[in-house]
Design a protein around this motif. Structure first.
Motif, PDB file in Angstrom:
ATOM      1  N   LEU A  37      53.397 -30.609  51.791  1.00 28.27           N
ATOM      2  CA  LEU A  37      53.346 -29.497  51.802  1.00 28.27           C
ATOM      3  C   LEU A  37      52.282 -28.701  51.029  1.00 28.27           C
ATOM      4  N   LEU A  38      51.309 -29.358  50.240  1.00 28.41           N
ATOM      5  CA  LEU A  38      50.127 -28.906  49.739  1.00 28.41           C
ATOM      6  C   LEU A  38      49.107 -28.761  50.959  1.00 28.41           C
ATOM      7  N   SER A  39      48.955 -29.442  51.756  1.00 30.24           N
ATOM      8  CA  SER A  39      47.797 -29.367  52.919  1.00 30.24           C
ATOM      9  C   SER A  39      48.413 -28.060  53.806  1.00 30.24           C
ATOM     10  N   THR A  40      49.545 -27.857  53.920  1.00 31.52           N
ATOM     11  CA  THR A  40      49.960 -26.543  54.583  1.00 31.52           C
ATOM     12  C   THR A  40      49.643 -25.485  53.975  1.00 31.52           C
ATOM     13  N   LEU A  41      49.904 -25.402  52.707  1.00 32.69           N
ATOM     14  CA  LEU A  41      49.476 -24.238  52.185  1.00 32.69           C
ATOM     15  C   LEU A  41      48.200 -23.883  52.062  1.00 32.69           C
ATOM     16  N   ILE A  42      47.118 -24.839  51.961  1.00 36.39           N
ATOM     17  CA  ILE A  42      45.669 -24.706  52.263  1.00 36.39           C
ATOM     18  C   ILE A  42      45.447 -24.378  53.380  1.00 36.39           C
ATOM     19  N   LEU A  43      45.940 -24.981  54.444  1.00 30.40           N
ATOM     20  CA  LEU A  43      45.787 -24.340  55.959  1.00 30.40           C
ATOM     21  C   LEU A  43      46.054 -22.936  56.227  1.00 30.40           C
ATOM     22  N   LEU A  44      47.110 -22.431  55.628  1.00 32.99           N
ATOM     23  CA  LEU A  44      47.626 -20.966  55.632  1.00 32.99           C
ATOM     24  C   LEU A  44      46.519 -20.313  54.851  1.00 32.99           C
ATOM     25  N   TYR A  45      46.121 -20.788  53.910  1.00 29.36           N
ATOM     26  CA  TYR A  45      45.237 -19.876  52.874  1.00 29.36           C
ATOM     27  C   TYR A  45      43.779 -19.686  53.731  1.00 29.36           C
ATOM     28  N   LEU A  46      43.331 -20.912  54.249  1.00 28.37           N
ATOM     29  CA  LEU A  46      41.999 -20.781  55.123  1.00 28.37           C
ATOM     30  C   LEU A  46      42.099 -19.770  56.390  1.00 28.37           C
ATOM     31  N   MET A  47      43.310 -19.789  56.962  1.00 28.02           N
ATOM     32  CA  MET A  47      43.601 -18.935  58.074  1.00 28.02           C
ATOM     33  C   MET A  47      43.403 -17.651  57.704  1.00 28.02           C
ATOM     34  N   LYS A  48      44.129 -17.319  56.469  1.00 32.33           N
ATOM     35  CA  LYS A  48      43.893 -15.784  56.141  1.00 32.33           C
ATOM     36  C   LYS A  48      42.781 -15.647  55.639  1.00 32.33           C
ATOM     37  N   GLN A  49      41.908 -16.278  55.249  1.00 39.96           N
ATOM     38  CA  GLN A  49      40.691 -16.048  54.929  1.00 39.96           C
ATOM     39  C   GLN A  49      39.644 -15.738  56.115  1.00 39.96           C
ATOM     40  N   VAL A  50      39.969 -16.613  57.157  1.00 36.60           N
ATOM     41  CA  VAL A  50      39.358 -16.167  58.380  1.00 36.60           C
ATOM     42  C   VAL A  50      39.434 -14.957  58.991  1.00 36.60           C
ATOM     43  N   ASN A  51      40.832 -14.735  58.887  1.00 40.33           N
ATOM     44  CA  ASN A  51      41.276 -13.281  59.705  1.00 40.33           C
ATOM     45  C   ASN A  51      40.759 -12.145  58.880  1.00 40.33           C
ATOM     46  N   SER A  52      40.769 -12.225  57.428  1.00 41.48           N
ATOM     47  CA  SER A  52      40.452 -11.292  56.711  1.00 41.48           C
ATOM     48  C   SER A  52      38.946 -10.961  56.936  1.00 41.48           C
ATOM     49  N   GLN A  53      38.079 -12.290  57.176  1.00 40.13           N
ATOM     50  CA  GLN A  53      36.732 -12.129  57.359  1.00 40.13           C
ATOM     51  C   GLN A  53      36.394 -11.352  58.583  1.00 40.13           C
ATOM     52  N   LYS A  54      37.251 -11.473  59.868  1.00 42.33           N
ATOM     53  CA  LYS A  54      36.960 -10.841  61.027  1.00 42.33           C
ATOM     54  C   LYS A  54      37.505  -9.452  60.932  1.00 42.33           C
ATOM     55  N   LYS A  55      38.279  -8.844  60.403  1.00 41.14           N
ATOM     56  CA  LYS A  55      38.593  -7.374  60.178  1.00 41.14           C
ATOM     57  C   LYS A  55      37.473  -6.581  59.465  1.00 41.14           C
ATOM     58  N   GLY A  56      36.778  -7.275  58.678  1.00 43.36           N
ATOM     59  CA  GLY A  56      35.776  -6.737  57.995  1.00 43.36           C
ATOM     60  C   GLY A  56      34.121  -6.604  58.737  1.00 43.36           C
ATOM     61  N   THR A  57      34.182  -7.048  60.180  1.00 40.16           N
ATOM     62  CA  THR A  57      33.040  -7.215  60.787  1.00 40.16           C
ATOM     63  C   THR A  57      32.943  -5.754  61.593  1.00 40.16           C
ATOM     64  N   PRO A  58      31.546  -5.414  61.942  1.00 40.81           N
ATOM     65  CA  PRO A  58      31.221  -4.152  62.614  1.00 40.81           C
ATOM     66  C   PRO A  58      31.894  -4.312  63.914  1.00 40.81           C
ATOM     67  N   ARG A  59      32.164  -3.238  64.677  1.00 44.07           N
ATOM     68  CA  ARG A  59      32.824  -3.227  66.164  1.00 44.07           C
ATOM     69  C   ARG A  59      32.624  -1.851  66.892  1.00 44.07           C
ATOM     70  N   ASP A  60      32.819  -2.020  68.216  1.00 44.62           N
ATOM     71  CA  ASP A  60      32.568  -0.492  69.111  1.00 44.62           C
ATOM     72  C   ASP A  60      31.039  -0.071  68.827  1.00 44.62           C
ATOM     73  N   PHE A  61      30.250  -1.157  69.433  1.00 46.25           N
ATOM     74  CA  PHE A  61      28.905  -1.167  69.282  1.00 46.25           C
ATOM     75  C   PHE A  61      28.542   0.095  70.634  1.00 46.25           C
ATOM     76  N   LYS A  62      27.794   1.296  70.409  1.00 43.11           N
ATOM     77  CA  LYS A  62      27.372   2.213  71.459  1.00 43.11           C
ATOM     78  C   LYS A  62      26.072   2.523  71.053  1.00 43.11           C
ATOM     79  N   CYS A  63      25.374   2.978  72.204  1.00 42.54           N
ATOM     80  CA  CYS A  63      23.723   3.611  72.086  1.00 42.54           C
ATOM     81  C   CYS A  63      23.788   4.616  72.962  1.00 42.54           C
ATOM     82  N   LYS A  64      22.986   5.465  72.434  1.00 40.58           N
ATOM     83  CA  LYS A  64      22.780   6.902  73.359  1.00 40.58           C
ATOM     84  C   LYS A  64      21.072   7.092  72.982  1.00 40.58           C
ATOM     85  N   THR A  65      20.592   8.062  73.902  1.00 45.27           N
ATOM     86  CA  THR A  65      19.496   8.515  73.661  1.00 45.27           C
ATOM     87  C   THR A  65      19.257  10.072  74.030  1.00 45.27           C
TER      88      THR A  65
END
Length: 1084
Positions: free
Chosen positions: A28-56
């Motif tokens: 049970l403890l290992s399952t909880l640790i895995l879920l926590y790590l996955m949550k941390q990964v997802n939260s880290q992805k949502k906080g990255t820049p996206r929709d990169f565009k350039c114009k001149t």
């Protein structure tokens, strides 16, 4: 590890149960640790820049942007992989990086925060970069109200772009801000790397004062985007109509507006109402399409309000045409005249008219054309003063009016474009009879060039001759030339025109000048001919007047002389009007000379021999003309040393015959004779003479016509003799004057017809009832028409014809004589036929006389001669085998005896009444003397005996004989017959069977009858012969007793006992048959 270690220490102190519980807890403890790590990964992805565009915006710097995670503030580090010094930091969501080369580039964006960092990677390619040019900078926007034109000026900022590029500018014009686009155009330019100011103008159909206008501009490089706009506005509180006094081309569209504070009720152009277009406020406009040309004063445009009228004037015309037919020349080498045609009228006058300027480029000088109002299409001209020592000029003619301009150029060497004035003051002066001096005046200074002049010389016969002569130009303008090769005593007309020797144009012809050259001696002697008079004693000399070109003056007189070997005889001078002289000469050989004289001298003599050589072999020939003349040919004769002479005259004239003559050289063999005196249809005599040393010989005599015509009269003909079947016609010759051609024959028409009824029409139509005879032998003067009918009227027509046509007709009516032979034949033939018929009829009647007699009037047989009544001896002896002949019953008839040859007592009336008659017949009235009427009734048989046996047993019939007196004398009988004839048998006793009632009475009657004297027609029936085929016989073949008809007719009204010749033949039959008529019957 440590945590694990802490959890494992108590496990050595419990039992196995607790060991199982510890294992579950670790899972049970290992399952909880895995879920926590996955949550941390997802939260880290949502906080990255996206929709990169350039114009001149300038193609040098790319402005790149992205979307930052919400609630995540930090510093972004943007790095371009594989490129040194290519990391850029930014606290915002965008960064500017230099332009990257084409291809894919990996872009890494690291976001650094207090609790940690995040990184994002992107691929960047130039194709994904948006290029949006910078907003154009409008520098100025100005308006030209008189022309309703907007002027736009802007900067393209080309310095910010690294290289040259094509730019498309889109400019739009709007009314009522941002609501109505009235014009959208594109304008193309090129970026040069430097800032460039561009200009653009636009003319509005609507006057600019009528509404507010907005202008927007944007540019396109890769894509089109709106870049902004700039506005301006102007207004006027006064009421005006725009445009004012505008000049426009014909066919244009134009808009007029009225800027006013009042309400416009009506708008008109000329007399035409126009629909209103409402603008801002009370402003209105009208649209005119395809405007027509205006009058000289223009076309009025009027707007009407409640209280006022406002308007303007429009001028519609054309721009000037290119000057046509521009030409520059000089008349006198002092001034250049340039002329042109303006072409189409511009319809603009006054200050709007076309102005012309002539500019010479070599000298830089120009002249302007100023003129009053002139009609259209008139040639214009400008004068340009020539410059010293300048021969080549380059002219430009410009035409300008408010609608446009045009020009035309010409380069000219003025010395080659000389068009002199008209020569004047022409004078003529004699040199001799064949040459004169001609002088004239020509304005201008032509000292530097030569002039080419042309002299026209017109003779009196209207023959024109042109002579060209070159003269050197002079300053005093006076010129002279010599004109030679003229004819003496000839009136000439001179006139002159000139040009330069290089020739550009002839001047106009000068006035005409007439002049008569002086006289000269005649160049030839007169054309002479001679004729001997009709008595052969005098020689008549003829000569023709000399032509003007040979007379060389006025002929005053002629001198005629004749000479022989012994002497020369000269006559007095003969004045000019006379062209004939007569000299009395003998038949010797003389030479006649004729000389013509004028004021200048005498002509050479014309000589002709008087001797005429005879020609025994001379025939008259015929010739036909060709056109206006007649062709004569002959064989060449080398013995003719002088010439040939052909003379001709009208054949109807009396001798000597001479109308005209013509001389032909001796080497000729043909000539055409032409004369104005020749007339169609007139016969002329032509005589061809050949000249030898000793005289003239007549070679041919010809009669001919220039043109043959049809005769004008018909031949006069008469009838010389007529018979029952022919007519002899004779006619006369037609006079030559009326024949009008060579006679080719006659046409003779004839048909049956009476006078005033027969009209012979369509003689040439080939009617079958008209007979035609073509007489081609012109020497024939008679014609006999045969095979005609006697005592018949004939219509005769005679016509003559030539090659020129058919002449008129002459006709007459002739009746042929009666044909006596035919009449005799007509009488004899019926007589002969009648005789022949009579002979044939007589022969037939003779051969058939018995048949005819028996058929038409048969003989009544004499009972005394009837074989049936000739009894045999046994009969006389009282043969009981014979039986009484029984008669058939018949209707009673009367027997008339008209005559009696012997004196017999007259029986007035004797009547025999049949026992069976119910009523007696009426008594006939008394007849004339010798006329006996007997009522006769044949016996009536009441019953028949069926068989002979019964007849023999007892008779049942009774015969009663009644005497009938014959009117003929009893014929003499042979003695034998008289002996056998009973005594009491005189006369005809008919028999009748009377019925009886009993056999006793029959027998008693029979006994009495046997004792009775007279005719008893009883015999054996077997011995009888059937004479008449018409007698009936009993139909009962078994009956022995057959009843026959009486051998003598009981119905005939003829004589019962006519006289009869014993020797006449007897007929075997009495019936009528067609075949009997052709058969010969033998005698009995």
């Amino acid at each position: 590890m440590d945590v694990s270690s802490c959890l494992r220490g108590p496990s050595w102190m419990v039992g196995s149960k607790r060991m199982r519980m510890a294992s579950n807890f670790r899972w049970l403890l290992s399952t909880l640790i895995l879920l926590y790590l996955m949550k941390q990964v997802n939260s880290q992805k949502k906080g990255t820049p996206r929709d990169f565009k350039c114009k001149t915006q300038n193609l040098q710097v790319w402005n790149c942007s992205w979307k930052a995670p919400p609630g995540h503030d930090g510093v972004y580090k943007v790095c371009i992989e594989n490129r040194p010094h290519s990391c850029y930091q930014s606290e915002k969501g965008n960064v500017k990086i230099p332009r990257l080369p084409p291809g894919d580039h990996e872009i890494t964006i690291n976001l650094s925060r207090g609790l940690g960092s995040s990184m994002s990677k992107f691929l960047l390619n130039e194709k994904n970069v948006y290029f949006t040019p910078e907003t154009p900078e409008i520098l100025t926007l100005s308006a030209d109200f008189p022309t309703s034109t907007l002027h736009l000026k802007w900067n393209d900022k080309g310095s910010v772009y690294p290289h040259h590029s094509d730019v498309i500018w889109e400019i739009k014009i709007l009314h009522k801000e941002n609501t109505e686009i009235i014009k959208l155009i594109t304008h193309n330019t090129t970026l040069t790397g430097k800032d460039t100011v561009h200009h653009w103008s636009w003319t509005s159909d609507l006057p600019l004062e009528c509404a507010t206008h907005y202008v927007g501009i944007r540019c396109y490089i890769d894509d089109r985007h709106f870049s902004g706009h700039k506005q301006w506005r102007s207004s006027d509180s006064q009421t005006k109509v725009f445009p004012q006094d505008k000049v426009i081309p014909v066919g244009s569209d134009i808009t007029f507006c009225c800027v006013t504070q009042e309400k416009v009720l009506l708008a008109q152009i000329g007399q035409t109402n126009c629909p209103l277009i409402h603008l801002d406020g009370e402003n209105v406009a009208i649209k005119i399409r395809n405007i027509s040309v205006s009058a000289n004063s223009g076309t009025n445009v009027v707007f009407t309000t409640d209280d006022n009228m406002f308007g303007t004037v429009i001028f519609a015309g054309y721009p000037p045409d290119i000057p046509q037919k521009l030409n520059c020349e000089t008349y006198d080498l002092k001034e250049v005249i340039c002329t042109w045609n303006p072409g189409r009228s511009t319809a603009l006058v006054g200050p709007r008219n076309t102005s012309y300027t002539l500019f010479e480029s070599f000298s830089g000088k120009y002249v302007r054309y100023k003129r009053a109002e002139v009609p259209t299409n008139e040639s214009y001209q400008l004068f340009f003063q020539m410059l010293p020592d300048q021969e080549i000029y380059n002219f430009t003619l410009s035409a300008l009016n408010p609608l446009g301009q045009s020009e035309s150029t010409i380069l000219v060497n003025i010395t080659e474009k000389v068009h002199p004035h008209t020569p004047t003051s022409i004078k003529v002066k004699d040199i001799n009879s064949t040459a004169v001096i001609l002088t004239w005046h020509l304005p201008g200074n032509f000292a530097k060039i030569k002039l080419l002049c042309q002299v026209e010389i017109i003779k009196t016969d209207l023959v024109r001759e042109l002579r060209n002569v070159t003269v050197k130009g002079v300053e005093n303008s006076s010129y002279l030339i010599a004109v030679d090769k003229l004819k003496p005593y000839t009136r000439y007309t001179f006139r002159i025109r000139c040009s330069s020797d290089t020739f550009w144009k002839w001047s106009k012809w000068s006035n005409e000048k007439q002049y008569l050259t002086t006289e000269a001696i005649p160049s030839k002697g007169p054309d002479t001919w001679r004729e001997w008079s009709s008595d052969g004693k005098n020689l008549i000399i003829y000569w023709k007047p000399l032509p003007i070109h040979e007379a060389n003056g006025k002929i005053l007189s002629y001198n005629v002389s004749c000479s022989s070997d012994e002497e020369t005889q000269s006559l007095s001078e003969i004045p000019d009007p006379q062209h004939r002289a007569e000299i009395q000469l003998d038949k010797n050989d003389y030479i006649i000379s004729v000389v013509a004289k004028n004021s200048a001298g005498s002509s050479p003599p014309s000589k002709i021999a008087s001797m005429e050589i005879p020609n025994d072999d001379l025939k008259i020939e015929q010739a036909i003309g060709m056109g206006n003349g007649i062709l004569l040919t002959w064989n060449y004769d080398p013995n003719m040393t002088c010439d040939y002479v052909i003379k001709w005259c009208n054949s109807s004239r009396s001798e000597p015959c001479l109308m005209d003559w013509k001389k032909v050289p001796s080497n000729s063999s043909e000539t055409v004779i032409e004369s104005d005196q020749f007339r169609p249809g007139v016969r002329y005599n032509f005589f061809l003479y050949g000249c030898k040393n000793q005289g003239y010989q007549l070679l041919r005599s010809i009669i001919g016509y220039i043109e043959e015509l049809a005769p004008i009269v018909a031949p006069n003909f008469t009838v010389e003799d007529t018979s029952a079947d022919s007519i002899l016609v004779k006619w006369e010759d037609i006079p030559v004057e009326e024949l009008r051609g060579f006679l080719r024959g006659y046409l003779f028409y004839f048909e049956k017809g009476e006078r005033d009824t027969s009209k012979m029409r369509g003689l040439e139509s080939g009617r079958s009832d008209i007979k035609v005879k073509n007489i081609t032998d012109v020497s024939q003067k008679t014609l006999r028409i045969a095979d005609l009918q006697g005592k018949t009227s004939y219509h005769l027509v005679l016509r003559a014809y030539t090659d020129g046509g058919m002449g008129p007709e002459k006709s007459m009516f002739v009746v042929t004589k009666e044909n006596s032979v035919g009449l005799i034949i007509a009488i004899l033939i019926p007589v002969a036929v009648a005789v022949l018929v009579g002979v044939v009829t007589s022969v037939l009647c003779y051969r058939k006389r018995e048949w005819i007699k028996e058929t038409f009037y048969p003989d009544i047989p004499n009972p005394e001669n009837c074989k049936a009544l000739q009894f045999q001896k046994s009969v006389c002896e009282g043969n009981s085998g014979l039986k009484t002949l029984e008669m058939n019953p018949c209707t009673p008839n009367n027997v008339e005896v008209l005559e009696a040859r012997s004196i017999v007592p007259k029986i007035e009336d004797t009547e025999i009444i049949s026992p069976i008659a119910e009523h007696p017949e009426d008594h006939l009235e008394a007849e004339p003397e010798n006329h006996v009427v007997v009522s006769y009734c044949p016996p009536v048989i009441e019953e028949e005996i069926p068989n002979p046996g019964v007849d023999e047993a007892g008779g049942t019939s009774q015969v009663i004989y009644i005497d009938v007196q014959s009117m003929y004398q009893p014929q003499a009988k042979p003695e034998e017959e008289q002996e056998n004839e009973p005594v009491g048998g005189a006369g005809y006793k008919p028999q009748m069977h009377l019925p009886v009632t009993s056999a006793v009475e029959d027998l008693a009657a029979e006994d009495d009858l046997d004792k009775t004297a007279g005719y008893r027609p009883q015999a054996d029936v077997n011995t009888w012969h059937l004479v008449s085929p018409d007698s009936p016989r009993s139909t009962d073949s078994n009956s022995e007793i057959v009843s026959f008809g009486s051998p003598c007719s009981i119905n005939s009204r003829q004589f019962l006992i006519p006289p009869r010749d014993e020797d006449s033949p007897k007929s075997n039959g009495g019936g009528w048959s067609f075949t009997n008529f052709f058969q010969n019957k033998p005698n009995d």
